[in-house]
Design an enzyme around this catalytic site. Structure first.
Site, PDB file in Angstrom:
ATOM      1  N   CYS A  68       0.849  -1.189   0.000  1.00 43.98           N
ATOM      2  CA  CYS A  68       0.000   0.000   0.000  1.00 43.98           C
ATOM      3  C   CYS A  68       0.889   1.246   0.000  1.00 43.98           C
ATOM      4  O   CYS A  68       1.770   1.390   0.849  1.00 43.98           O
ATOM      5  CB  CYS A  68      -0.911  -0.015   1.240  1.00 43.98           C
ATOM      6  SG  CYS A  68      -1.750   1.548   1.522  1.00 43.98           S
ATOM      7  N   HIS A 111      -3.700   0.793   8.492  1.00 43.50           N
ATOM      8  CA  HIS A 111      -4.307   0.615   7.176  1.00 43.50           C
ATOM      9  C   HIS A 111      -5.807   0.372   7.303  1.00 43.50           C
ATOM     10  O   HIS A 111      -6.246  -0.671   7.790  1.00 43.50           O
ATOM     11  CB  HIS A 111      -3.663  -0.545   6.408  1.00 43.50           C
ATOM     12  CG  HIS A 111      -4.236  -0.686   5.034  1.00 43.50           C
ATOM     13  ND1 HIS A 111      -3.785   0.048   3.958  1.00 43.50           N
ATOM     14  CD2 HIS A 111      -5.272  -1.436   4.576  1.00 43.50           C
ATOM     15  CE1 HIS A 111      -4.513  -0.256   2.887  1.00 43.50           C
ATOM     16  NE2 HIS A 111      -5.417  -1.164   3.238  1.00 43.50           N
ATOM     17  N   GLY A 125     -13.956   8.720  -6.720  1.00 43.20           N
ATOM     18  CA  GLY A 125     -12.656   9.208  -7.170  1.00 43.20           C
ATOM     19  C   GLY A 125     -11.481   8.723  -6.354  1.00 43.20           C
ATOM     20  O   GLY A 125     -10.382   9.262  -6.464  1.00 43.20           O
ATOM     21  N   HIS A 177      -7.858   8.439   3.704  1.00 39.83           N
ATOM     22  CA  HIS A 177      -7.154   9.719   3.823  1.00 39.83           C
ATOM     23  C   HIS A 177      -8.123  10.874   3.666  1.00 39.83           C
ATOM     24  O   HIS A 177      -9.119  10.779   2.963  1.00 39.83           O
ATOM     25  CB  HIS A 177      -6.022   9.827   2.797  1.00 39.83           C
ATOM     26  CG  HIS A 177      -6.443   9.575   1.377  1.00 39.83           C
ATOM     27  ND1 HIS A 177      -6.624   8.301   0.875  1.00 39.83           N
ATOM     28  CD2 HIS A 177      -6.722  10.411   0.365  1.00 39.83           C
ATOM     29  CE1 HIS A 177      -6.986   8.377  -0.397  1.00 39.83           C
ATOM     30  NE2 HIS A 177      -7.068   9.653  -0.726  1.00 39.83           N
ATOM     31  N   HIS A 183      -8.234  14.736   2.345  1.00 39.80           N
ATOM     32  CA  HIS A 183      -7.562  15.797   1.599  1.00 39.80           C
ATOM     33  C   HIS A 183      -7.860  17.129   2.285  1.00 39.80           C
ATOM     34  O   HIS A 183      -9.027  17.403   2.628  1.00 39.80           O
ATOM     35  CB  HIS A 183      -8.103  15.894   0.169  1.00 39.80           C
ATOM     36  CG  HIS A 183      -7.836  14.709  -0.703  1.00 39.80           C
ATOM     37  ND1 HIS A 183      -6.762  14.652  -1.570  1.00 39.80           N
ATOM     38  CD2 HIS A 183      -8.508  13.541  -0.863  1.00 39.80           C
ATOM     39  CE1 HIS A 183      -6.802  13.493  -2.229  1.00 39.80           C
ATOM     40  NE2 HIS A 183      -7.857  12.803  -1.817  1.00 39.80           N
TER      41      HIS A 183
HETATM   42  P1  5GP Z   1      -7.597   9.777  -3.796  1.00 40.39           P
HETATM   43  O1  5GP Z   1      -7.720   9.978  -5.283  1.00 40.39           O
HETATM   44  O2  5GP Z   1      -7.423   8.329  -3.462  1.00 40.39           O
HETATM   45  O3  5GP Z   1      -8.650  10.459  -2.989  1.00 40.39           O
HETATM   46  O4  5GP Z   1      -6.274  10.535  -3.379  1.00 40.39           O
HETATM   47  C1  5GP Z   1      -5.018   9.995  -3.543  1.00 40.39           C
HETATM   48  C2  5GP Z   1      -4.056  11.156  -3.600  1.00 40.39           C
HETATM   49  O5  5GP Z   1      -2.740  10.667  -3.407  1.00 40.39           O
HETATM   50  C3  5GP Z   1      -4.065  11.899  -4.934  1.00 40.39           C
HETATM   51  O6  5GP Z   1      -4.412  13.254  -4.719  1.00 40.39           O
HETATM   52  C4  5GP Z   1      -2.641  11.737  -5.444  1.00 40.39           C
HETATM   53  O7  5GP Z   1      -2.156  12.892  -6.088  1.00 40.39           O
HETATM   54  C5  5GP Z   1      -1.865  11.425  -4.184  1.00 40.39           C
HETATM   55  N1  5GP Z   1      -0.696  10.615  -4.395  1.00 40.39           N
HETATM   56  C6  5GP Z   1      -0.587   9.531  -5.224  1.00 40.39           C
HETATM   57  N2  5GP Z   1       0.651   9.028  -5.155  1.00 40.39           N
HETATM   58  C7  5GP Z   1       1.349   9.801  -4.270  1.00 40.39           C
HETATM   59  C8  5GP Z   1       2.693   9.753  -3.787  1.00 40.39           C
HETATM   60  O8  5GP Z   1       3.504   8.908  -4.141  1.00 40.39           O
HETATM   61  N3  5GP Z   1       3.031  10.715  -2.890  1.00 40.39           N
HETATM   62  C9  5GP Z   1       2.161  11.666  -2.462  1.00 40.39           C
HETATM   63  N4  5GP Z   1       2.615  12.567  -1.592  1.00 40.39           N
HETATM   64  N5  5GP Z   1       0.889  11.737  -2.904  1.00 40.39           N
HETATM   65  C10 5GP Z   1       0.489  10.804  -3.782  1.00 40.39           C
HETATM   66 ZN    ZN Z   2      -2.218   1.312   3.703  1.00 38.43          ZN
END
Ligand code: 5GP
Ligand code: ZN
Length: 113
Positions: free
Chosen positions: A3, A45, A92, A99, A101
């Site tokens: 992960c 996790h 999305g 997490h 944002h």
């Molecule tokens: P989700 O789309 O699952 O709500 O958010 C995942 C977020 O993780 C996205 O905004 C993406 O830009 C971010 N993200 C993906 N890979 C990485 C990474 O390797 N490092 C960091 N800091 N953010 C990441």
């Molecule tokens: Zn995880």
């Protein structure tokens, strides 16, 4: 289990960390969608919001409480910010480790895309 956010939490992958304690870690999103874009995660996790339960709800509460403190540190608490938790495909979600944002630094429109 491989992960991405577990690997950031256990320092196997680098990230620009803005806050961490024994159960929460926060770092800059690698593809920021606003001038301030921070991701706040539990070290534990938990795949999606659907997977919260009675055992993890207190942790989720502490995670949520951490958000305004980070917003204040980032200097965006008075101007305002948006918090987002994407869940599963239509929500999305792309990283399946719970997490929040934290987005700020520009006027965020409503409804979201
Ligand atoms: P989700 O789309 O699952 O709500 O958010 C995942 C977020 O993780 C996205 O905004 C993406 O830009 C971010 N993200 C993906 N890979 C990485 C990474 O390797 N490092 C960091 N800091 N953010 C990441
Ligand atoms: Zn995880």
């Amino acid at each position: 289990m491989n992960c991405l956010f577990c690997n950031i939490a256990n320092k196997q992958l680098p990230a620009s960390i803005v806050y961490e304690d024994d159960e929460i870690i926060a770092f800059h999103d690698i593809t920021p969608q606003a001038p301030t874009h921070i991701v706040i995660i539990p070290r534990q996790h938990i795949a999606t919001l659907n997977d919260l339960n009675a055992q993890t709800v207190a942790l989720a509460g502490r995670l949520l409480l951490r958000v305004p403190l980070i917003a204040k540190e980032q200097g965006v608490s008075e101007t305002g910010y948006r918090t987002v938790i994407n869940c599963n495909a239509s929500g999305g979600q792309t990283v399946f480790h719970l997490h929040v944002h934290l987005l700020a630094g520009r006027l965020l429109t409503w409804p979201p895309g």
